[in-house]
Design a protein around this motif. Structure first.
Motif, short mmCIF file in Angstrom:
data_model
loop_
_atom_site.label_atom_id
_atom_site.label_comp_id
_atom_site.label_asym_id
_atom_site.label_seq_id
_atom_site.Cartn_x
_atom_site.Cartn_y
_atom_site.Cartn_z
N CYS A 1 0.86 -1.20 0.00
CA CYS A 1 0.00 0.00 0.00
C CYS A 1 0.89 1.25 0.00
O CYS A 1 1.13 1.86 1.04
CB CYS A 1 -0.92 0.00 1.21
N GLU B 1 -5.63 2.68 1.67
CA GLU B 1 -6.22 1.64 0.83
C GLU B 1 -7.04 0.64 1.63
O GLU B 1 -6.75 0.36 2.79
CB GLU B 1 -5.11 0.89 0.07
N LYS C 1 -5.70 -0.25 5.33
CA LYS C 1 -4.26 -0.42 5.57
C LYS C 1 -3.88 0.08 6.97
O LYS C 1 -3.02 -0.50 7.64
CB LYS C 1 -3.48 0.36 4.52
N SER D 1 -5.07 -5.42 -1.78
CA SER D 1 -5.42 -4.06 -1.38
C SER D 1 -5.93 -3.32 -2.61
O SER D 1 -5.83 -3.83 -3.74
CB SER D 1 -4.21 -3.33 -0.79
#
Length: 229
Positions: A32, A38, A176, A215
């Motif tokens: 990420c 994300e 994240k 992600s």
């Protein structure tokens, strides 16, 4: 054409074999590299092609770690329940006038909850609400007389699990920025919910054929499930 950022991710991770989700979460989060927070997403494929009939799963899971997203919840109910809905955190609350607004295509919400007594009025709006996945459903807890509980759950991390005609299920289990433990708890909640669904249906073999984690702007990793589902 893949970006330089994406190519670097693939170079770093192409040798990573399927693994348990606890180990893969770290890889997903390290990918990420964008400036926004994300989402961490699951992609599941179920064994829905059975001899007698296709398996269609539609249920909800309450993610213990939340989703990291704020959703706009609307409630259709009787006047005496409106204050309860507002205190529970509903963004829009109404009765007959609100039903008319929905009928006219005003759908400024992401989740719709309805009291049992008002459902007869909403049931006539299937062509408007159905295609957008907004029609309240008793099985999903969105047609209920416990308005307070339904609103709190919808606002705190309730996610719908539903497979498409090819047996695919996609949903987010957080962001994240979430701690690994929170993402793991959310993942386990999804798997536990599907395990309960399996006990209610007739299926030959495993329910989940394969599972992947990724992600928003990352690449996908195959999850090695710890037990049979």
């Amino acid at each position: 054409m893949p970006s330089k950022r994406f190519k670097k991710i693939k170079e770093k991770t192409k040798e990573v074999p399927s693994n348990n989700v606890q180990k893969l979460i770290g890889f997903v989060k390290s990918n990420c590299t964008t400036k926004f927070d994300e989402s961490v997403d699951l992609s599941l494929q179920i064994n829905n092609k059975q001899k007698k009939s296709e398996i269609n799963i539609r249920t909800v899971v309450n993610l213990p770690g939340g989703t990291g997203k704020s959703i706009k919840v609307a409630v259709v109910c009787e006047e005496e329940k409106m204050d309860e809905a507002k205190k529970a955190g509903a963004d829009i609350v109404g009765g007959d006038e609100f039903v008319e607004q929905i009928k006219n295509g005003k759908l400024e919400f992401e989740k719709l909850i309805c009291s049992s007594g008002m459902m007869i009025k909403l049931s006539k709006l299937g062509k408007i609400l159905g295609p957008k996945g907004l029609m309240p459903n008793p099985k999903l807890g969105s047609v209920t007389n416990d308005i307070k509980k339904a609103v709190i759950e919808a606002k705190s991390g309730q996610v719908e699990i539903r497979n498409d005609k090819d047996g695919n299920i996609g949903l987010s289990i957080g962001k994240k920025s979430f701690e690994d433990d929170k993402l793991l708890k959310n993942f386990n909640a999804v798997i536990d919910t599907l395990e309960k669904e399996k006990s209610n249906i007739s299926i030959k073999g495993d329910l989940i054929k394969q599972a992947f984690i990724t992600s928003t702007m990352g690449i996908s990793y195959k999850i090695k499930l710890e037990k049979s589902f």
